[in-house]
Structures are given as structure tokens and as C-alpha cells.
Design an enzyme around this catalytic site. Structure first.
Site, PDB file in Angstrom:
ATOM      1  N   ARG A  71       0.420  11.459  -6.633  1.00  0.00           N
ATOM      2  CA  ARG A  71       0.202  10.682  -7.001  1.00  0.00           C
ATOM      3  C   ARG A  71       2.110  10.940  -7.030  1.00  0.00           C
ATOM      4  NH1 ARG A  71       2.704   7.726 -10.834  1.00  0.00           N
ATOM      5  NH2 ARG A  71       1.739   6.621 -12.219  1.00  0.00           N
ATOM      6  N   GLU A  79      -0.413  -1.316 -13.426  1.00  0.00           N
ATOM      7  CA  GLU A  79      -2.252  -1.586 -13.505  1.00  0.00           C
ATOM      8  C   GLU A  79      -2.801  -2.790 -11.858  1.00  0.00           C
ATOM      9  OE1 GLU A  79      -5.001   0.809 -11.934  1.00  0.00           O
ATOM     10  OE2 GLU A  79      -4.964   1.551 -14.007  1.00  0.00           O
ATOM     11  N   ARG A 121      -4.775  15.228  -7.155  1.00  0.00           N
ATOM     12  CA  ARG A 121      -3.876  14.561  -7.118  1.00  0.00           C
ATOM     13  C   ARG A 121      -2.841  15.510  -7.076  1.00  0.00           C
ATOM     14  NH1 ARG A 121      -5.102   9.050  -9.770  1.00  0.00           N
ATOM     15  NH2 ARG A 121      -4.575  10.410 -11.442  1.00  0.00           N
TER      16      ARG A 121
END
Length: 256
Positions: A71, A79, A121
Site C-alpha cells: 500500500r 475507490e 500490507r
């Protein structure tokens, strides 16, 4: 005749070897790192790893060949894959851009104070092999993302805010889109995929899900908004805080 053929073969072999010897070598990781550090000296004390991108999840999240998901720190694209949510304005463009730039690419990864989010992540600053401009910053520069600063990963927060403001002033990307006036909403995907603002769970932060939004207005005033306030939902956060005291310590004042 045989002698001539043999001589010709020797000449061809010599030319082939010469061509191989003059071929350009691949990017040397050592020299490339030096180029990056000259541009971003803050990273000199940070560990660097190299990997290859297997697939892109969305504009700010991708998966490496070893299965790790990454990330991008400090930026937030609209989104596209959150369950039960519509694709946000300019989300597809941001996702397509990252797919084009990162799929199959060799990348250089640097961490900040935190290592992973609650989904496991990796939180990283990312560089594409041979390109000295940080990809996180490039997304902001081209208008594919807005700033999302979550402590403790704040190494480039001021730089990113400045970059975003320049993109806004030039109406680049999402800032020039018809729906650019609509807020880029943020929230966590409970599926662990590519939810927006996953840095909320940041690892070594004082709280797992900061809710107080910090924003810098056109007069460069730092203002924070608490849940339930009149402009909270419309505010695009440029920083998130656990408590009002944290926001005040960072130089923010409460919205009037």
C-alpha cells in the site's frame, strides 16, 4: 574454400562477441539507489528492498510476485474495489494508470516508521526501476490521488501536501474532472483487499482507527474536524489524528 569458410566464421564470431560486450547492462541497483537518495535524502536511513510487481489491485495498492501486498504511503486514490460501494470519480483512471505503470515492473521499496497495516500490507514509498521520481509523489503530481497522511508515516507529508496543491492549481486529473468537487471518501475495506485509508491501522500508531481529520485550507491554515461536526463528511483529510490534543500538537486548530 574450407579455409575461407572457417575465416568467415571466425569473423562472425568475433563480431558477435563484440556486440555482446558492448550491450548496455541492466540498471545497477547501487547507482540507482544513489540517484534516488540524492533526490530524497530523507530515505538514507531507511532499508531498501527490490521486487517485481505481479498485479495491481487499484490505484494505490499492488501485489508482488512473492504474494506480499503493498500500500503506497501518503496518498489515496479514489475507490474502485470496495465491496458494496460505487466506483468513485476518477477511480478507474487512477487504477488504469497504476496498472499501466506498475504491472510487471521492477520496483524499489522504502519503509517509513511503520512497516505494515492491520491487513498485513507493506506500507512503502515506491520507485519504478530507472525512474527517480517516487511513484507515490507522481500520483499526487498527476492528479490521480489526494494526500492521506497517517502517523507515524509522515516523512514526506509536507512535500506531498505541496505537490497536491500544485496539481489542484493546474486542475490536473481528478481536480479537473467534472466531479472533482465531490469529496474523495475514505474508509477501510473489511475484506483486506484495497480499502481506502488502510494506514488508519497504522501499525505503531497510538490508536488503531484515528477519526479526527486534519485539513489545510486555501489560506494555509491548519484546521481539524471531529466526527459529527458540520463539515466533517465533506472534508478531505490531509492528516488523521487519534485525539484533539494530537491535532493541536501538530499545529491544527478546531474548525469553527
Amino acid at each position: 574454400m574450407n579455409t575461407k569458410k572457417a575465416l568467415l566464421l571466425l569473423i562472425l564470431a568475433a563480431l558477435f562477441l563484440a556486440a555482446c560486450g558492448s550491450a548496455q547492462p541492466k540498471t545497477d541497483s547501487g547507482s540507482f539507489k544513489e540517484t534516488v537518495l540524492a533526490r530524497y535524502p530523507e530515505l538514507k536511513t531507511q532499508k531498501m528492498t527490490t521486487a517485481k510487481v505481479k498485479r495491481v489491485v487499484d490505484g494505490d495498492t499492488f501485489e508482488l510476485e512473492n504474494g506480499d501486498k503493498v500500500r503506497l504511503i501518503g496518498c489515496n486514490t479514489p475507490e474502485t474495489v470496495k465491496p458494496n460501494s460505487p466506483v468513485e470519480p476518477y477511480g478507474k483512471e487512477a487504477s488504469d494508470y497504476t496498472k499501466k505503470r506498475l504491472t510487471g515492473a521492477t520496483v524499489y521499496l522504502f519503509n517509513d516508521a511503520g512497516d505494515t497495516d492491520k491487513y498485513g500490507r507493506l506500507l512503502r514509498y515506491v520507485f519504478i526501476e530507472g525512474e527517480s521520481v517516487m511513484y507515490n509523489e507522481l500520483l499526487l503530481q498527476e492528479g490521480y490521488a489526494n494526500v492521506m497522511t497517517i502517523q507515524p508515516n509522515v516523512m514526506f507529508s509536507d512535500r506531498f501536501v505541496k505537490t497536491e496543491r500544485e496539481a489542484r492549481s493546474k486542475n490536473k486529473g481528478l481536480w479537473g474532472a467534472k466531479d472533482a468537487s465531490s469529496p474523495v471518501k475514505t474508509g477501510d475495506s473489511q475484506k483486506g483487499g484495497a480499502g481506502k485509508n488502510p494506514e488508519n491501522a497504522n501499525q505503531t500508531a497510538a490508536c488503531p482507527d484515528p477519526q479526527i481529520k486534519g485539513n489545510i485550507n486555501s489560506k494555509k491554515e491548519k484546521i481539524y474536524h471531529v466526527p459529527g461536526s458540520s463539515s466533517y463528511e465533506q472534508t478531505q483529510a490531509e492528516a488523521m489524528f487519534c485525539t484533539e490534543n494530537d491535532a493541536k500538537k501538530a499545529g491544527y486548530r478546531k474548525a469553527g
